[in-house]
Scaffold this motif. Structure first.
Motif, PDB file in Angstrom:
ATOM      1  N   SER A 157       0.936  -1.190  -0.015  1.00  0.00           N
ATOM      2  CA  SER A 157      -0.132   0.079  -0.062  1.00  0.00           C
ATOM      3  C   SER A 157       0.831   1.300   0.220  1.00  0.00           C
ATOM      4  O   SER A 157       1.848   1.321   0.418  1.00  0.00           O
ATOM      5  N   HIS A 158       0.479   2.369  -0.234  1.00  0.00           N
ATOM      6  CA  HIS A 158       0.758   3.669  -0.395  1.00  0.00           C
ATOM      7  C   HIS A 158       0.730   4.042   1.108  1.00  0.00           C
ATOM      8  O   HIS A 158      -0.437   3.475   1.963  1.00  0.00           O
ATOM      9  N   LEU A 159       1.321   4.764   1.864  1.00  0.00           N
ATOM     10  CA  LEU A 159       1.098   5.345   3.165  1.00  0.00           C
ATOM     11  C   LEU A 159       1.369   6.570   3.228  1.00  0.00           C
ATOM     12  O   LEU A 159       2.118   7.418   2.543  1.00  0.00           O
ATOM     13  N   ALA A 160       0.263   7.475   3.982  1.00  0.00           N
ATOM     14  CA  ALA A 160       0.191   8.878   4.259  1.00  0.00           C
ATOM     15  C   ALA A 160       1.339   9.214   5.165  1.00  0.00           C
ATOM     16  O   ALA A 160       1.411   8.389   6.196  1.00  0.00           O
ATOM     17  N   TRP A 161       2.020  10.286   4.585  1.00  0.00           N
ATOM     18  CA  TRP A 161       3.142  10.701   5.518  1.00  0.00           C
ATOM     19  C   TRP A 161       2.893  10.987   6.889  1.00  0.00           C
ATOM     20  O   TRP A 161       2.244  11.853   7.084  1.00  0.00           O
ATOM     21  N   PHE A 178       8.664   5.750   6.336  1.00  0.00           N
ATOM     22  CA  PHE A 178       9.678   5.751   6.971  1.00  0.00           C
ATOM     23  C   PHE A 178      10.340   7.099   7.250  1.00  0.00           C
ATOM     24  O   PHE A 178      11.016   7.717   6.833  1.00  0.00           O
ATOM     25  N   THR A 179      10.052   7.548   8.478  1.00  0.00           N
ATOM     26  CA  THR A 179      10.383   8.924   8.946  1.00  0.00           C
ATOM     27  C   THR A 179      11.429   8.930  10.401  1.00  0.00           C
ATOM     28  O   THR A 179      11.162   7.928  10.989  1.00  0.00           O
ATOM     29  N   MET A 180      12.065   9.629  10.524  1.00  0.00           N
ATOM     30  CA  MET A 180      12.932   9.875  11.508  1.00  0.00           C
ATOM     31  C   MET A 180      12.275  11.033  12.495  1.00  0.00           C
ATOM     32  O   MET A 180      13.045  11.180  13.448  1.00  0.00           O
ATOM     33  N   ASN A 181      11.193  11.452  12.237  1.00  0.00           N
ATOM     34  CA  ASN A 181      10.502  12.507  12.964  1.00  0.00           C
ATOM     35  C   ASN A 181       9.573  11.782  14.254  1.00  0.00           C
ATOM     36  O   ASN A 181       8.523  11.795  14.232  1.00  0.00           O
ATOM     37  N   ASP A 236       7.002   9.153  -0.581  1.00  0.00           N
ATOM     38  CA  ASP A 236       7.018   9.407   0.684  1.00  0.00           C
ATOM     39  C   ASP A 236       7.127  11.222   1.096  1.00  0.00           C
ATOM     40  O   ASP A 236       7.325  11.767  -0.135  1.00  0.00           O
ATOM     41  N   GLY A 237       7.099  11.545   2.394  1.00  0.00           N
ATOM     42  CA  GLY A 237       7.155  12.909   2.403  1.00  0.00           C
ATOM     43  C   GLY A 237       8.462  13.468   2.095  1.00  0.00           C
ATOM     44  O   GLY A 237       8.820  14.692   2.031  1.00  0.00           O
ATOM     45  N   LYS A 238       9.500  12.540   1.919  1.00  0.00           N
ATOM     46  CA  LYS A 238      11.012  13.072   1.733  1.00  0.00           C
ATOM     47  C   LYS A 238      11.105  13.148  -0.007  1.00  0.00           C
ATOM     48  O   LYS A 238      11.956  13.366  -0.640  1.00  0.00           O
ATOM     49  N   GLY A 239       9.950  12.688  -0.756  1.00  0.00           N
ATOM     50  CA  GLY A 239       9.958  12.316  -2.071  1.00  0.00           C
ATOM     51  C   GLY A 239      10.475  11.105  -2.783  1.00  0.00           C
ATOM     52  O   GLY A 239      10.787  11.065  -4.008  1.00  0.00           O
TER      53      GLY A 239
END
Length: 262
Positions: free
Chosen positions: A12-16, A50-53, A200-203
């Motif tokens: 699936s796609h993931l919402a950031w 996959f975020t580091m936040n 993702d949110g980082k492109g």
């Protein structure tokens, strides 16, 4: 003991960084499953991408996603697995969760942290080898970057299934394809990899290629690779593993050494 294990892989796609939206989307997808399954597998960091936040999105082991997983597993009478960001004490973990229909939670913390994304600066590495016993099947969980390190996956415990959840980007998907197949062959086990799709949110772009390989490295999915959102189904056969291992006892010839965490 189940002679077979029916598995659904949700690509699936993931919402950031949006756990509420991701849980809603996955619940909708899970509710479309109209066949009997024993295990549903979601990607790495399936609530956030996959975020580091971690400050904004980490959850506790009593958080919303844990409660959600327990509720859905009970409703669907199957296990559900995937990884999320967990704060445990003062540490953050990229934690694989395996939630059974009775509410039991088993966990594995990602061992090989992805230095290119500075994951090691935010997360604490897990050092425990975990084998999950489920319906008579022995399953070894791993997370994404673990795939590049074969010693950590080494089949010294006679497991039946090696299971990876991932956010593995499109530019390196050839490595994902090759290494999943290699891990199946060298460990004489089924090897399952569940990856995400979309931006993702980082492109960074992800193109799936979720896969299941048998003990000889043959794909057991009807379609492979798949590069769009999809629910993929497979049935694993315990007697097949036993027959091949008896005929080709390669694991018995392996060097004897212990996995020692770094």
């Amino acid at each position: 003991m189940n002679a077979t294990l029916n598995v659904a892989l949700i690509q699936s796609h993931l919402a950031w960084e949006n756990p509420v939206q991701n849980r809603a989307v996955f619940e909708q997808k899970i509710n479309t499953i109209d066949t009997e399954v024993d295990l549903i597998i979601l990607p790495e960091m399936f609530t956030t991408g996959f975020t580091m936040n971690v400050i904004d999105v980490a959850e506790s082991m009593k958080g919303e996603t844990i409660n959600w997983l327990q509720r859905l597993a009970k409703e669907k009478t199957c296990a559900i697995a995937g990884s999320i960001i967990v704060k445990d004490g003062e540490n953050y973990f990229n934690r694989f969760l395996f939630v059974s229909s009775d509410g039991t939670i088993e966990k594995y913390d990602k061992h090989q942290l992805f230095t290119l994304a500075k994951e090691q600066e935010v997360f604490t590495a897990g050092n425990d080898e975990v084998i999950i016993t489920y319906k008579g099947w022995k399953i070894k969980p791993q997370v994404c970057y673990d795939l590049r390190f074969p010693v950590w996956a080494r089949n010294t415990s006679g497991y039946d299934v090696l299971l990876y959840v991932a956010s593995w980007p499109k530019p390196r998907v050839n490595a994902w394809d090759a290494l999943l197949k290699a891990r199946a062959i060298e460990n004489m086990s089924y090897c399952i990899g569940v990856n995400r799709v979309g931006l993702d949110g980082k492109g960074y772009e992800y193109n799936g290629h979720s896969a299941v390989y048998d003990v000889l490295g043959h794909s057991v999915l009807e379609e492979n690779p798949v590069e769009k959102e999809a629910i993929l189904y497979t049935t694993l056969n315990k007697s097949y593993i036993e027959r091949v291992r008896e005929k080709l006892p390669f694991l018995a010839d392996a060097d004897l050494f212990q996995i020692t965490p770094k």
